[in-house]
Write an enzyme that holds these catalytic residues in place. Sequence first.
Site, short mmCIF file in Angstrom:
data_model
loop_
_atom_site.label_atom_id
_atom_site.label_comp_id
_atom_site.label_asym_id
_atom_site.label_seq_id
_atom_site.Cartn_x
_atom_site.Cartn_y
_atom_site.Cartn_z
N GLU A 179 -81.68 -9.76 -21.49
CA GLU A 179 -82.53 -10.73 -22.21
C GLU A 179 -83.67 -10.03 -22.94
O GLU A 179 -83.99 -10.38 -24.07
CB GLU A 179 -83.10 -11.78 -21.25
CG GLU A 179 -82.06 -12.62 -20.53
CD GLU A 179 -81.34 -13.63 -21.42
OE1 GLU A 179 -81.68 -13.75 -22.61
OE2 GLU A 179 -80.42 -14.30 -20.90
N ARG A 183 -83.67 -10.47 -26.98
CA ARG A 183 -84.74 -11.32 -27.51
C ARG A 183 -85.93 -10.51 -28.01
O ARG A 183 -86.45 -10.76 -29.10
CB ARG A 183 -85.21 -12.31 -26.44
CG ARG A 183 -84.11 -13.21 -25.93
CD ARG A 183 -84.67 -14.33 -25.09
NE ARG A 183 -83.65 -14.90 -24.22
CZ ARG A 183 -83.61 -16.16 -23.82
NH1 ARG A 183 -84.56 -17.00 -24.18
NH2 ARG A 183 -82.66 -16.60 -23.02
N ASP A 312 -68.84 -13.31 -23.28
CA ASP A 312 -69.11 -13.61 -24.70
C ASP A 312 -69.59 -12.47 -25.62
O ASP A 312 -68.84 -11.92 -26.42
CB ASP A 312 -70.05 -14.83 -24.83
CG ASP A 312 -71.34 -14.74 -24.02
OD1 ASP A 312 -71.62 -13.67 -23.48
OD2 ASP A 312 -72.06 -15.75 -23.93
N GLU A 446 -74.88 -22.02 -30.23
CA GLU A 446 -73.57 -21.41 -30.57
C GLU A 446 -72.71 -22.24 -31.52
O GLU A 446 -72.00 -21.68 -32.37
CB GLU A 446 -72.78 -21.09 -29.29
CG GLU A 446 -73.38 -19.96 -28.44
CD GLU A 446 -74.57 -20.39 -27.60
OE1 GLU A 446 -74.77 -21.62 -27.43
OE2 GLU A 446 -75.33 -19.51 -27.12
N THR A 532 -77.04 -10.91 -31.14
CA THR A 532 -76.56 -12.11 -30.46
C THR A 532 -77.64 -13.18 -30.30
O THR A 532 -77.36 -14.30 -29.93
CB THR A 532 -75.95 -11.76 -29.09
OG1 THR A 532 -75.22 -12.88 -28.60
CG2 THR A 532 -77.02 -11.34 -28.09
C1 DMJ Z 1 -78.88 -16.65 -26.39
O1 DMJ Z 1 -79.91 -16.05 -25.69
C2 DMJ Z 1 -77.91 -15.64 -26.91
O2 DMJ Z 1 -77.16 -16.22 -27.91
C3 DMJ Z 1 -77.00 -15.09 -25.86
O3 DMJ Z 1 -76.00 -14.25 -26.37
C4 DMJ Z 1 -76.35 -16.16 -25.06
N1 DMJ Z 1 -76.99 -17.39 -25.05
C5 DMJ Z 1 -78.27 -17.69 -25.51
C6 DMJ Z 1 -78.38 -19.05 -26.15
O4 DMJ Z 1 -77.50 -19.99 -25.74
#
Ligand code: DMJ
Length: 551
Positions: A179, A183, A312, A446, A532
């Site tokens: 995370e 982020r 994912d 998503e 992501t």
């Molecule tokens: C986000 O923090 C990112 O997209 C991550 O890859 C997975 N999910 C969350 C949001 O749903």
Amino acid sequence: MSSKAATSGILSALVVVAWTGVYLSRHPRSPLDEPADQLGNDIPEDDYDDIMFYPMDEAINTTNDTSSYILNGTDVMVINTTDVSNETDIEKREFIKEMMKHAWGNYMKYAWGKNELRPITKRAHSASIFGSMPVGATILDGLDTLFIMGLNDEFKQGRDWIANDLNIDALSSDVSVFEVNIRFIGGLLACYALTGDTIFRDKAQQIADKLLPAFQTPTGIPNALVNFKSGASKNYGWASGGSSILSEFGTLHLEFAYLSDVTGNPIYRSKVDHIRQFIRTLEKPKGLYPNYLNPKTGKWGQHHMSMGALGDSFYEYLLKAWIQSNKEDNEARQMFDDAMQAVMQHMLHTSPSGLMYFAELKFDRLEHKMDHLGCFSGGLLALGAKSLKNEMSERYMEVADKITHTCHESYDRSYTKLGPESFRFTEGAEARALKSSEKYYILRPEVIESYFYMYRLTKDQKYRDWGWEAVEALERHCRVPGGYTGLKNVYSEDPMQDDVQQSFFLAETLKYLYLLFSDDSLFSLDQWVFNTEAHPLPIKGINPYYREAAV
Ligand code: DMJ
């Protein structure tokens, strides 16, 4: 008046209200009904054009002046949102910008410097992934969205907080390596690319240095949690006998490779290259990657495979590492193709009524369930189809189209028109959550992310229509005077709200919506690759904002 003209008029009127500040205080539940009544429906049809263009021009002049963010000796990317073609749906895009102002403004007011906002009780919230200390998660995650939208005053406030108040050395608790990377490091690196302001690069590097101890395992596969003060790291107790998680250790490559290039320090890239080589040579059951890998023994944990939670973004980063390298990292491209071929062979299914979905595999048993998280795969496969241009392209595009359709169905089959956390396919139900623990919606991006890629790559209007349906639903059910909240049950006529404004709502959901209604030139997929968490990173060798360090 035709319904199209009426919609246009209402949207125009919304823009007027938004830019005069009345909109936020009145807080309409839906962008398409209440505001029309508030403004009165008796505006003569001929006047709509005036209403549309006068305040729009003014708004653009006052909010898109990137020159207000001046940095010595650096070249800030100019986001010229006045230079738009007919492709841009200006009114809708301006509406989404207002949503961002509402989310950000309330965070500033009630939770500034803390991690996230509780929009109903109007106080700070912090998920355990951020540790126990406030690190301004919403600032780090939301800042590049402000920049992209031309909200430069807000951007400057966030930038100054990072420069003056973000004290990484004061942090002393366990945080999630994944995370923090996607982020914080992703957000900071995107801001560095956009502005050239070295404060962003330097903070990203300081944070990455705090993550490095997590890689000190017998295999070099990092643990999930690291303590910023002591450097001690560990895995989650629930993760298959102390395993690391595929979607976590497999989602570091873009940020770490880029960080090495902008700092001139090869250590970050060497860490993710090592992970790549380690998993590339491991034997894979049926060519599939299990979600768990033990960092001590180097052996796979439980054979649980998923395109949703725990799997994912590992797949996402294989394709995107190749794109980021200007298509030179062929190893990543090959691993992506091989992995997707196995996933499509063993996990892709079609329901009796024709809905395509990725099921999960648990020890060779199929579970006919797809996560909201897995809905990113429509966009990913479309991106793969368009950029790979190989014998798989046609199949990727077909699956992308069908998966995105299914994910839209999961929204459309709920009362709120927002999708559940997971949905199932059984004899009695398709694309619906069955367990109460799967019925929540936490402002996730998503499905909208896939609408964005699908629209960019096909130009089919239905994806913009679906995106706008999501905006209407968000306004009706999630918007509260203090920001945006998630919901506990998307099937309820009066859903309970969870009182959390997730930082990814600002980083991803609102950014992808804004870009869905923008021209292709605003973050061209030929120049940028989104991490992501939707933080745009420049493509090496062709994007002038790559800003590689001179070594
Ligand atoms: C986000 O923090 C990112 O997209 C991550 O890859 C997975 N999910 C969350 C949001 O749903």
